[in-house]
Scaffold this motif. Structure first.
Motif, PDB file in Angstrom:
ATOM      1  N   PRO A  62       0.950  -1.033   0.045  1.00 15.28           N
ATOM      2  CA  PRO A  62      -0.042   0.035   0.080  1.00 15.28           C
ATOM      3  C   PRO A  62       0.992   1.272   0.008  1.00 15.28           C
ATOM      4  N   ILE A  63       0.400   2.092  -0.813  1.00 11.77           N
ATOM      5  CA  ILE A  63       1.308   3.538  -0.641  1.00 11.77           C
ATOM      6  C   ILE A  63       0.463   4.758  -0.748  1.00 11.77           C
ATOM      7  N   LEU A  64       0.937   5.933  -0.467  1.00 10.09           N
ATOM      8  CA  LEU A  64       0.162   6.978  -0.391  1.00 10.09           C
ATOM      9  C   LEU A  64      -0.964   7.135   0.314  1.00 10.09           C
ATOM     10  N   GLU A  65      -0.754   6.453   1.850  1.00 14.87           N
ATOM     11  CA  GLU A  65      -1.750   6.423   2.761  1.00 14.87           C
ATOM     12  C   GLU A  65      -2.808   5.549   2.430  1.00 14.87           C
ATOM     13  N   GLY A  66      -2.519   4.725   1.768  1.00 16.87           N
ATOM     14  CA  GLY A  66      -3.616   3.592   1.153  1.00 16.87           C
ATOM     15  C   GLY A  66      -4.289   3.858  -0.108  1.00 16.87           C
ATOM     16  N   ARG A  67      -3.854   4.915  -0.788  1.00 14.56           N
ATOM     17  CA  ARG A  67      -4.452   5.301  -1.803  1.00 14.56           C
ATOM     18  C   ARG A  67      -4.451   4.591  -2.861  1.00 14.56           C
ATOM     19  N   ALA A  68      -3.136   4.069  -3.433  1.00 20.87           N
ATOM     20  CA  ALA A  68      -2.756   3.237  -4.241  1.00 20.87           C
ATOM     21  C   ALA A  68      -2.327   1.898  -3.818  1.00 20.87           C
ATOM     22  N   VAL A  69      -2.016   1.057  -4.796  1.00 17.62           N
ATOM     23  CA  VAL A  69      -1.669  -0.531  -4.603  1.00 17.62           C
ATOM     24  C   VAL A  69      -0.439  -0.471  -5.457  1.00 17.62           C
ATOM     25  N   LEU A  70       0.725  -1.087  -5.026  1.00 15.93           N
ATOM     26  CA  LEU A  70       1.980  -1.149  -5.867  1.00 15.93           C
ATOM     27  C   LEU A  70       2.219  -2.473  -5.886  1.00 15.93           C
ATOM     28  N   GLU A  71       2.638  -3.106  -7.017  1.00 18.23           N
ATOM     29  CA  GLU A  71       3.085  -4.496  -7.254  1.00 18.23           C
ATOM     30  C   GLU A  71       4.488  -4.588  -7.546  1.00 18.23           C
ATOM     31  N   LEU A  72       5.328  -5.456  -7.160  1.00 18.66           N
ATOM     32  CA  LEU A  72       6.524  -5.851  -7.540  1.00 18.66           C
ATOM     33  C   LEU A  72       6.696  -7.297  -7.958  1.00 18.66           C
ATOM     34  N   TRP A  73       6.518  -7.878  -9.212  1.00 16.51           N
ATOM     35  CA  TRP A  73       6.406  -9.383  -9.390  1.00 16.51           C
ATOM     36  C   TRP A  73       7.976  -9.788  -9.824  1.00 16.51           C
TER      37      TRP A  73
END
Length: 345
Positions: A62-73
């Protein structure tokens, strides 16, 4: 492509965690995905069967205080031919849908793609369209389904006849292995980064050189805040992620960025998203000057006029963001400085 993350850190040196409210609001629909996952990648074969071909680990933050979701695969192996991927997604309230941006780079090849869609009855479907030629449009569909607390399925599908028929290439079977994805500590590589060999063209080196720990300040108007500015190389040399924190003194904000060299546009690309109201993930493009300065500017068709000036100078780095306003279609753009960051190693 190299990714550098500029992440706000807690006093312990770790990226702050986000605890989901898990309510019914659509902007939290991807919270089920947060954490660490073992992935079994099944690939469609020429004879019509499916084969378990790849194993990977996906870390979802979770990033930006939960505003967005970031994936590293990351495929569970080293080497330039291993599969590595990045994505970011957030709920666009104006469009009433999720928007997804992703970069799964090849060997010295990088660019951002996007999809958009919604969840319905526990199933998420996301679409994009691309013209193949004058008569054919390729529709791509990514689907999340069979979602439980500890498992889920992802699959792709493609249509060249307006969605009448579909073909599939990949199925991913996710099994949870951890509840929280942790950012690396000092001196540790971020997930998906090994030795930088995947994108080793000179242009990617400019991006990669920004990785590391920075300290300094961000000035917004008359207000200056000091603090760490951390960067992480990702995608084994193909991109850089960035997080920057600033404040007017009354209104704090965070800004995430994805920095790379877009080999399709042959320009540097910096895409950003922030906690500011109305912010959208959008790319700006620029070329490096003789002194290494890169000015990233919005496309002419962009809704938001914005430019970033990134100036590395050895162990020092400055970042300036300016927002543009115009009195009308025939008037010029007036640039107003939003913030100025000054950092050193």
């Amino acid at each position: 492509m190299i990714a550098i993350l500029l992440l706000p850190m807690s006093s312990s040196g770790q990226a702050p965690s986000y605890v989901s409210t898990r309510d019914a609001h659509p902007e939290f629909a991807f919270d089920f995905w947060l954490g660490v996952w073992d992935v079994n990648l099944r690939v469609f074969q020429d004879d019509g069967s499916w084969a378990d071909e790849k194993s990977a680990v996906a870390k979802i933050y979770p990033i930006l205080e939960g505003r967005a979701v970031l994936e590293l695969w990351d495929e569970s192996m080293s080497g330039v031919d291993a599969i590595r991927g990045f994505s970011i997604r957030y709920f666009d309230n104006d469009a009433d849908e999720w928007v997804l941006f992703l970069n799964w780079p090849g060997r010295n090849r990088s660019g951002i793609g996007s999809l958009a869609g919604k969840f319905r009855h526990g199933r998420g479907e996301f679409f994009s369209e691309r013209a193949i030629d004058d008569t054919t449009t390729l529709i791509s569909r990514y689907t999340f389904s069979d979602i439980t607390k500890n498992s889920l399925r992802w699959d792709d599908a493609f249509s060249r006849d307006g969605g009448k028929t579909w073909s599939n290439n990949w199925i991913m079977e996710f099994t949870r292995s951890g509840s929280t994805a942790e950012w690396p500590g000092p001196g540790e590589n971020a997930h998906t980064y090994y030795d930088g060999a995947r994108c080793d063209r000179e242009e990617f080196g400019v991006v990669h050189d920004l990785a590391g720990e920075w300290k300094g300040s961000v000035t917004v108007g008359d207000h200056t805040e000091t603090g760490p500015f951390r960067t992480y190389a990702i995608l084994d040399g193909c991109a850089t992620l960035t997080f920057l924190r600033g404040s007017t003194g009354k209104e704090p904000f965070e800004e995430f960025g994805f920095l790379s060299y877009n080999t399709y546009a042959n320009m540097y690309e910096y895409a950003t998203l922030s906690t500011e109201p109305g912010s959208r993930f959008e790319s700006r493009y620029g070329s490096a000057g003789e002194d290494g300065t890169i000015v990233f500017e919005s496309k002419a068709s962009s809704r938001t006029k914005r430019r970033y000036t990134l100036k590395p100078a050895g162990d020092r780095l400055s970042i300036v963001r300016e927002d543009g306003t115009s009195a009308g279609p025939d008037a010029g753009i007036e640039w107003i400085e939003r913030y100025r960051g000054r950092f050193s190693r």
